[in-house]
Motif scaffolding. Structure first.
Motif, PDB file in Angstrom:
ATOM      1  N   GLY A 162       0.854  -1.482   0.174  1.00 28.34           N
ATOM      2  CA  GLY A 162       0.107  -0.105   0.127  1.00 28.34           C
ATOM      3  C   GLY A 162       0.522   1.379   0.080  1.00 28.34           C
ATOM      4  N   ASP A 163       2.112   1.135   0.022  1.00 26.76           N
ATOM      5  CA  ASP A 163       3.042   2.261  -0.085  1.00 26.76           C
ATOM      6  C   ASP A 163       3.498   3.271  -1.497  1.00 26.76           C
ATOM      7  N   ALA A 164       3.435   4.561  -1.543  1.00 28.94           N
ATOM      8  CA  ALA A 164       3.080   4.662  -2.298  1.00 28.94           C
ATOM      9  C   ALA A 164       4.507   5.787  -3.039  1.00 28.94           C
ATOM     10  N   LEU A 165       5.551   5.624  -3.989  1.00 26.45           N
ATOM     11  CA  LEU A 165       6.927   5.703  -4.516  1.00 26.45           C
ATOM     12  C   LEU A 165       6.671   7.009  -5.437  1.00 26.45           C
ATOM     13  N   PRO A 166       8.041   7.141  -5.084  1.00 25.36           N
ATOM     14  CA  PRO A 166       7.881   8.918  -5.761  1.00 25.36           C
ATOM     15  C   PRO A 166       7.633   8.277  -7.974  1.00 25.36           C
ATOM     16  N   ALA A 167       7.343  10.482  -7.725  1.00 18.48           N
ATOM     17  CA  ALA A 167       7.602   9.618  -9.668  1.00 18.48           C
ATOM     18  C   ALA A 167       9.068   9.527 -10.071  1.00 18.48           C
ATOM     19  N   GLN A 168      10.006   9.848 -10.014  1.00 17.63           N
ATOM     20  CA  GLN A 168      11.422   9.602 -10.628  1.00 17.63           C
ATOM     21  C   GLN A 168      11.395   8.122 -10.945  1.00 17.63           C
ATOM     22  N   ASP A 169      10.616   7.278  -9.145  1.00 22.32           N
ATOM     23  CA  ASP A 169      10.831   6.571  -9.283  1.00 22.32           C
ATOM     24  C   ASP A 169      10.330   5.181 -10.338  1.00 22.32           C
ATOM     25  N   MET A 170       8.534   5.929 -10.603  1.00 19.66           N
ATOM     26  CA  MET A 170       7.738   5.339 -11.068  1.00 19.66           C
ATOM     27  C   MET A 170       8.349   5.696 -12.731  1.00 19.66           C
ATOM     28  N   LYS A 171       8.803   6.720 -12.585  1.00 22.23           N
ATOM     29  CA  LYS A 171       9.157   6.974 -13.911  1.00 22.23           C
ATOM     30  C   LYS A 171      10.690   6.638 -14.463  1.00 22.23           C
ATOM     31  N   THR A 172      10.965   5.108 -13.390  1.00 20.38           N
ATOM     32  CA  THR A 172      12.496   3.946 -13.921  1.00 20.38           C
ATOM     33  C   THR A 172      11.831   2.887 -14.434  1.00 20.38           C
ATOM     34  N   TYR A 173      10.757   2.450 -13.403  1.00 17.50           N
ATOM     35  CA  TYR A 173       9.665   1.845 -13.793  1.00 17.50           C
ATOM     36  C   TYR A 173       8.788   1.314 -14.860  1.00 17.50           C
TER      37      TYR A 173
END
Length: 257
Positions: A162-173
């Motif tokens: 349920g954790d929220a990840l930062p935008a930069q991580d979601m760009k990496t993914y």
């Protein structure tokens, strides 16, 4: 019209803006019905070639407004029905859809992002499924679509924790296309929308269709569909205009047919 969502056309870009910042732009029935109706209207509006979905405040969208669920009368749609109708409409919308994620995108907010073609995020934006935090099961793509957009193990991490990840991580993914400074988000997305609006609407619509359906086909079948679309497209005005413009060294004037 809903007081919780606004609509505006800038150039050839239609903007949908969630305007319930105090409620973290949680989705209620009024907002969902208004957005669904506007998407249907813009689908056949030649002035609108690109759609952007964004929000005001510190949250993009915290998901469904569970407090507004209520108990429908027999035969009436409940909140889940209304959400699914909106998601289905957004997911199959034939024109490019850009999510301009200004802040937290959680649960149904993340599922809204998953329905969009391109995702531009502010530096401060964060993405999370969050359903497990409240014992709620996702119904708009959290478990079904997220693992198709990002690595499966990362999707499961987001679903389970349920954790929220930062935008930069979601760009990496791979979910987010660009991360920009918060103050530059709307300007950057408008510029991107303007750029897409100059392309052939017919080409973008057909590209979106083939790309969306490719994941459910074998590579051979996907290539066959692409070739069939090309054969049909060779008869179009836009392709003839594009070739003429290239030969004449001028900007093409695409019509969308």
């Amino acid at each position: 019209m809903s007081e919780s969502v606004s609509f505006e056309i800038k150039g050839q870009v239609g903007w949908i803006t969630l305007t319930r910042p105090k409620a973290m732009n949680a989705l209620n029935r009024e907002m969902l019905e208004a957005m669904t109706a506007r998407l249907h209207a813009w689908e056949n509006d030649n002035q609108v070639r690109v759609v952007v979905l964004t929000a005001t405040g510190t949250a993009f969208c915290a998901g469904a407004d569970l407090k507004a669920g209520g108990t429908p009368l027999p035969g009436e749609k409940d909140l889940l029905d209304t959400i699914v109708t909106f998601f289905d409409t957004l997911r199959v919308f034939p024109k490019p859809v850009i999510a301009a994620v200004n802040g937290l995108a959680l649960a149904g907010g993340l599922e809204t992002v998953l329905c969009c073609d391109l995702v531009i995020a502010a530096q401060s934006a964060r993405f999370g499924d969050a359903h497990s935090n409240f014992g709620v099961f996702p119904g708009g793509g959290g478990a079904a679509v997220l693992p198709r957009k990002i690595p499966e193990n990362i999707a499961k991490y987001m679903l389970f924790t349920g954790d929220a990840l930062p935008a930069q991580d979601m760009k990496t993914y791979g979910l987010v296309c660009e991360v920009v400074a918060d103050a530059e988000l709307l300007e950057r997305v408008q510029a991107l929308g303007d750029k897409l609006a100059q392309k052939s609407p017919l080409v973008l619509r057909k590209m979106k269709k083939v790309a969306d359906e490719a994941g459910d086909k074998s590579r051979a079948d996907a290539l066959r569909q692409e070739l069939l679309e090309l054969r049909n497209h060779q008869r179009s005005y836009d392709m003839a205009e594009g070739v003429r413009a290239f030969a004449e060294k001028r900007k093409p004037d695409f019509k969308g047919y």
